[in-house]
Design a protein around this motif. Structure first.
Motif, PDB file in Angstrom:
ATOM      1  N   SER A   1       0.831  -1.206   0.000  1.00 43.83           N
ATOM      2  CA  SER A   1       0.000   0.000   0.000  1.00 43.83           C
ATOM      3  C   SER A   1       0.863   1.252   0.000  1.00 43.83           C
ATOM      4  N   PHE A   2       0.271   2.349  -0.372  1.00 39.82           N
ATOM      5  CA  PHE A   2       0.993   3.616  -0.367  1.00 39.82           C
ATOM      6  C   PHE A   2       1.482   3.936   1.046  1.00 39.82           C
ATOM      7  N   GLN A   3       0.620   3.707   2.036  1.00 37.76           N
ATOM      8  CA  GLN A   3       1.013   3.978   3.423  1.00 37.76           C
ATOM      9  C   GLN A   3       2.196   3.100   3.838  1.00 37.76           C
ATOM     10  N   ALA A   4       2.250   1.880   3.338  1.00 36.58           N
ATOM     11  CA  ALA A   4       3.380   0.997   3.643  1.00 36.58           C
ATOM     12  C   ALA A   4       4.679   1.583   3.094  1.00 36.58           C
ATOM     13  N   TYR A   5       4.619   2.182   1.897  1.00 35.98           N
ATOM     14  CA  TYR A   5       5.794   2.865   1.360  1.00 35.98           C
ATOM     15  C   TYR A   5       6.237   3.971   2.314  1.00 35.98           C
ATOM     16  N   LEU A   6       5.293   4.785   2.751  1.00 31.28           N
ATOM     17  CA  LEU A   6       5.635   5.884   3.660  1.00 31.28           C
ATOM     18  C   LEU A   6       6.202   5.365   4.982  1.00 31.28           C
ATOM     19  N   ASP A   7       5.620   4.295   5.489  1.00 32.44           N
ATOM     20  CA  ASP A   7       6.121   3.697   6.728  1.00 32.44           C
ATOM     21  C   ASP A   7       7.551   3.185   6.558  1.00 32.44           C
ATOM     22  N   ASN A   8       7.819   2.535   5.423  1.00 36.04           N
ATOM     23  CA  ASN A   8       9.170   2.035   5.149  1.00 36.04           C
ATOM     24  C   ASN A   8      10.169   3.165   5.014  1.00 36.04           C
ATOM     25  N   ILE A   9       9.756   4.250   4.385  1.00 35.44           N
ATOM     26  CA  ILE A   9      10.627   5.415   4.242  1.00 35.44           C
ATOM     27  C   ILE A   9      10.973   5.973   5.620  1.00 35.44           C
ATOM     28  N   GLN A  10       9.969   6.066   6.488  1.00 31.64           N
ATOM     29  CA  GLN A  10      10.211   6.591   7.828  1.00 31.64           C
ATOM     30  C   GLN A  10      11.138   5.661   8.620  1.00 31.64           C
ATOM     31  N   THR A  11      10.947   4.366   8.484  1.00 33.68           N
ATOM     32  CA  THR A  11      11.822   3.409   9.173  1.00 33.68           C
ATOM     33  C   THR A  11      13.266   3.556   8.700  1.00 33.68           C
ATOM     34  N   LYS A  12      13.450   3.704   7.391  1.00 34.36           N
ATOM     35  CA  LYS A  12      14.802   3.798   6.827  1.00 34.36           C
ATOM     36  C   LYS A  12      15.485   5.120   7.172  1.00 34.36           C
ATOM     37  N   THR A  13      14.736   6.223   7.113  1.00 36.94           N
ATOM     38  CA  THR A  13      15.351   7.548   7.241  1.00 36.94           C
ATOM     39  C   THR A  13      15.144   8.201   8.602  1.00 36.94           C
ATOM     40  N   GLY A  14      14.128   7.739   9.331  1.00 38.64           N
ATOM     41  CA  GLY A  14      13.784   8.390  10.591  1.00 38.64           C
ATOM     42  C   GLY A  14      12.988   9.667  10.399  1.00 38.64           C
ATOM     43  N   LYS A  15      12.562   9.943   9.165  1.00 37.22           N
ATOM     44  CA  LYS A  15      11.828  11.174   8.854  1.00 37.22           C
ATOM     45  C   LYS A  15      10.383  10.852   8.456  1.00 37.22           C
ATOM     46  N   THR A  16       9.476  11.673   8.962  1.00 36.92           N
ATOM     47  CA  THR A  16       8.063  11.533   8.633  1.00 36.92           C
ATOM     48  C   THR A  16       7.775  12.215   7.294  1.00 36.92           C
ATOM     49  N   PRO A  17       6.629  11.920   6.688  1.00 36.22           N
ATOM     50  CA  PRO A  17       6.250  12.628   5.460  1.00 36.22           C
ATOM     51  C   PRO A  17       6.204  14.151   5.677  1.00 36.22           C
ATOM     52  N   THR A  18       5.740  14.581   6.830  1.00 39.48           N
ATOM     53  CA  THR A  18       5.698  16.015   7.119  1.00 39.48           C
ATOM     54  C   THR A  18       7.107  16.612   7.147  1.00 39.48           C
ATOM     55  N   GLU A  19       8.047  15.882   7.719  1.00 38.93           N
ATOM     56  CA  GLU A  19       9.436  16.365   7.737  1.00 38.93           C
ATOM     57  C   GLU A  19      10.007  16.436   6.325  1.00 38.93           C
ATOM     58  N   PHE A  20       9.672  15.441   5.490  1.00 38.81           N
ATOM     59  CA  PHE A  20      10.133  15.486   4.097  1.00 38.81           C
ATOM     60  C   PHE A  20       9.530  16.681   3.359  1.00 38.81           C
ATOM     61  N   LYS A  21       8.279  16.996   3.636  1.00 41.51           N
ATOM     62  CA  LYS A  21       7.664  18.167   3.005  1.00 41.51           C
ATOM     63  C   LYS A  21       8.400  19.440   3.402  1.00 41.51           C
ATOM     64  N   LYS A  22       8.766  19.556   4.663  1.00 42.61           N
ATOM     65  CA  LYS A  22       9.509  20.742   5.125  1.00 42.61           C
ATOM     66  C   LYS A  22      10.875  20.822   4.456  1.00 42.61           C
ATOM     67  N   LEU A  23      11.553  19.687   4.349  1.00 44.19           N
ATOM     68  CA  LEU A  23      12.851  19.663   3.673  1.00 44.19           C
ATOM     69  C   LEU A  23      12.708  20.040   2.196  1.00 44.19           C
ATOM     70  N   ALA A  24      11.655  19.544   1.558  1.00 44.65           N
ATOM     71  CA  ALA A  24      11.411  19.857   0.142  1.00 44.65           C
ATOM     72  C   ALA A  24      11.119  21.342  -0.035  1.00 44.65           C
ATOM     73  N   GLU A  25      10.440  21.954   0.923  1.00 47.52           N
ATOM     74  CA  GLU A  25      10.200  23.403   0.862  1.00 47.52           C
ATOM     75  C   GLU A  25      11.517  24.157   0.946  1.00 47.52           C
ATOM     76  N   LYS A  26      12.392  23.739   1.859  1.00 45.67           N
ATOM     77  CA  LYS A  26      13.706  24.396   2.001  1.00 45.67           C
ATOM     78  C   LYS A  26      14.525  24.288   0.723  1.00 45.67           C
ATOM     79  N   LYS A  27      14.370  23.165  -0.006  1.00 44.74           N
ATOM     80  CA  LYS A  27      15.097  22.963  -1.266  1.00 44.74           C
ATOM     81  C   LYS A  27      14.448  23.717  -2.432  1.00 44.74           C
ATOM     82  N   GLY A  28      13.232  24.249  -2.218  1.00 48.38           N
ATOM     83  CA  GLY A  28      12.538  24.958  -3.280  1.00 48.38           C
ATOM     84  C   GLY A  28      11.652  24.080  -4.143  1.00 48.38           C
ATOM     85  N   PHE A  29      11.502  22.813  -3.773  1.00 48.46           N
ATOM     86  CA  PHE A  29      10.662  21.907  -4.543  1.00 48.46           C
ATOM     87  C   PHE A  29       9.174  22.131  -4.264  1.00 48.46           C
TER      88      PHE A  29
END
Length: 76
Positions: free
Chosen positions: A2-30
């Motif tokens: 599932s899509f949520q499983a992808y997000l869960d796996n990403i968080q397990t691997k990186t320690g970052k939540t989807p919200t944290e990735f959104k903030k990082l993407a904003e800082k990068k200008g994406f």
């Protein structure tokens, strides 16, 4: 997977939540105010996620779908 499983796996691997990735993407200008910045291509975001977070292509594309608004947290 599932899509949520992808997000869960990403968080397990990186320690970052989807919200944290959104903030990082904003800082990068994406993202601008939570929306994909005009002219930004999937390849740019995928390469950033691969280079900085060692994500695979599928997981990077899942985050791109989240950024683009095609998918949201909790989706199957």
């Amino acid at each position: 997977m599932s899509f949520q499983a992808y997000l869960d796996n990403i968080q397990t691997k990186t320690g970052k939540t989807p919200t944290e990735f959104k903030k990082l993407a904003e800082k990068k200008g994406f993202l601008t105010k939570g929306k994909l910045t005009a002219g930004i291509k999937a390849g740019e975001i995928v390469q950033w996620l691969k280079d900085e977070f060692e994500l695979g292509h599928g997981h990077a594309m899942a985050l791109f779908a989240l950024f683009k608004g095609v998918k949201k947290e909790g989706d199957k």
